[in-house]
Design an enzyme around this catalytic site. Structure first.
Site, PDB file in Angstrom:
ATOM      1  N   CYS A  72      16.151  46.692  40.336  1.00  0.00           N
ATOM      2  CA  CYS A  72      17.078  47.548  41.089  1.00  0.00           C
ATOM      3  C   CYS A  72      17.921  48.452  40.188  1.00  0.00           C
ATOM      4  O   CYS A  72      18.942  48.981  40.627  1.00  0.00           O
ATOM      5  CB  CYS A  72      17.996  46.690  41.943  1.00  0.00           C
ATOM      6  SG  CYS A  72      17.085  45.637  43.066  1.00  0.00           S
ATOM      7  N   CYS A 122      26.199  44.961  45.446  1.00  0.00           N
ATOM      8  CA  CYS A 122      25.372  43.796  45.730  1.00  0.00           C
ATOM      9  C   CYS A 122      26.016  42.900  46.781  1.00  0.00           C
ATOM     10  O   CYS A 122      25.384  41.988  47.299  1.00  0.00           O
ATOM     11  CB  CYS A 122      25.124  42.996  44.462  1.00  0.00           C
ATOM     12  SG  CYS A 122      26.612  42.597  43.562  1.00  0.00           S
ATOM     13  N   CYS A 134      18.111  39.727  49.399  1.00  0.00           N
ATOM     14  CA  CYS A 134      17.850  39.263  48.031  1.00  0.00           C
ATOM     15  C   CYS A 134      19.171  39.053  47.296  1.00  0.00           C
ATOM     16  O   CYS A 134      19.382  38.022  46.652  1.00  0.00           O
ATOM     17  CB  CYS A 134      16.969  40.285  47.309  1.00  0.00           C
ATOM     18  SG  CYS A 134      16.428  39.778  45.673  1.00  0.00           S
ATOM     19  N   CYS A 135      20.097  40.019  47.399  1.00  0.00           N
ATOM     20  CA  CYS A 135      21.407  39.872  46.753  1.00  0.00           C
ATOM     21  C   CYS A 135      22.173  38.691  47.343  1.00  0.00           C
ATOM     22  O   CYS A 135      22.874  37.977  46.614  1.00  0.00           O
ATOM     23  CB  CYS A 135      22.236  41.142  46.921  1.00  0.00           C
ATOM     24  SG  CYS A 135      21.873  42.456  45.746  1.00  0.00           S
ATOM     25  N   CYS A 156      20.089  44.007  37.930  1.00  0.00           N
ATOM     26  CA  CYS A 156      18.773  43.382  37.852  1.00  0.00           C
ATOM     27  C   CYS A 156      17.709  44.439  37.540  1.00  0.00           C
ATOM     28  O   CYS A 156      17.820  45.595  37.966  1.00  0.00           O
ATOM     29  CB  CYS A 156      18.430  42.727  39.180  1.00  0.00           C
ATOM     30  SG  CYS A 156      19.517  41.374  39.644  1.00  0.00           S
TER      31      CYS A 156
HETATM   32  S1  SF4 Z   1      20.152  43.477  42.464  1.00  0.00           S
HETATM   33 FE1  SF4 Z   1      18.031  43.565  43.243  1.00  0.00          FE
HETATM   34  S2  SF4 Z   1      16.871  41.872  42.259  1.00  0.00           S
HETATM   35 FE2  SF4 Z   1      19.089  41.539  41.920  1.00  0.00          FE
HETATM   36  S3  SF4 Z   1      19.666  40.147  43.531  1.00  0.00           S
HETATM   37 FE3  SF4 Z   1      20.102  42.230  44.304  1.00  0.00          FE
HETATM   38  S4  SF4 Z   1      18.230  42.952  45.365  1.00  0.00           S
HETATM   39 FE4  SF4 Z   1      17.714  41.092  44.166  1.00  0.00          FE
END
Ligand code: SF4
Length: 241
Positions: free
Chosen positions: A206, A230, A120-121, A203
């Site tokens: 998280c 991240c 996701c990051c 985010c």
């Molecule tokens: S901090 Fe969490 S929601 Fe944001 S990009 Fe990374 S995994 Fe995704």
């Protein structure tokens, strides 16, 4: 300035020179060394970033500050962005993956941040950062050595292999207390979530509230996992997510 021929000795000499330099002196060097439009600051609008923006405006009014909009930042963070836009003579630019949350859900499931936060990051932060920096020369950040063990050895000037830019960290030597003293002294805007037990704010999915007495400045980030970064500030294999 061409950076393609910089050696380890060049970086070592610069870092020896900057170890006792002020953030303003480091910023002066940046804008003497690189074209203004090729030197950009990245920020998630944390407290250190606010202070660096304050210095940046003094050294190079109108300079670019970009933020990575993951679509899941806190409303308070977007409000702070608007306040900083009004307060500082800086060009605050949104950088986005071009990949909507709906598209992500369709391809990877509803909660990729739970199932695979590295992926996701990578999709929402690391990859857009790399694309944005691809035509830049210098990337300014507000990371500090006291923020985490992964940042304890950060230098003022580094080569970012993953992004192929010179990474400049003018705040590395500042402490948490230095930052808050500066914010108080100049009455700078900051994210109100810091007063509500969020020492570090990323985010929404998280970031957790940990209270105001947490020892770790990055406590509350990915608190259910071993993940601490991240990937934006990791080089180079982990930056791939
Ligand atoms: S901090 Fe969490 S929601 Fe944001 S990009 Fe990374 S995994 Fe995704």
């Amino acid at each position: 300035m061409s950076t393609t021929t910089w050696t380890d000795e060049d970086f070592a000499a610069l870092n020896a020179r900057f170890e006792s330099a002020s953030p303003r002196a480091v910023l002066n060097w940046v804008f003497d060394s690189f074209e203004t439009e090729k030197a950009v600051m990245g920020s998630g609008f944390g407290a250190s970033g606010v202070v660096l923006m304050h210095f940046l405006e003094q050294v190079q009014p109108g300079a670019t500050v970009f933020y990575l909009d993951t679509d899941v930042l806190f409303p308070e963070t977007y409000n702070l962005r608007d306040k900083l836009t009004a307060r500082f003579d800086l060009d605050i630019v949104r950088v986005h993956s071009g990949f909507s949350l709906d598209e992500q859900a369709e391809e990877y499931g509803e909660k990729l941040w739970e199932d695979d936060p590295d992926q996701c990051c990578f999709l929402r932060k690391v990859k857009p950062l790399r694309q944005y920096l691809s035509d830049k020369s210098a990337w300014l950040t507000a990371i500090r050595r006291d923020q985490s063990p992964t940042r304890a050895n950060a230098d003022h000037v580094e080569w970012s292999e993953a992004n192929e830019v010179v990474k400049v960290n003018p705040m590395v030597k500042w402490t948490e207390k230095d930052i808050w003293d500066h914010i108080d002294h100049y009455n700078l805007p900051y994210n109100p979530l810091h007063d509500e037990g969020y020492p570090s704010i990323g985010c929404m999915p998280c970031t957790e509230r940990v209270g105001n007495d947490a020892d770790d400045p990055r406590a509350g980030r990915w608190s259910d996992s071993e993940k601490k970064e991240c990937g934006l500030h990791l080089e180079p294999e982990t930056a791939e997510g």
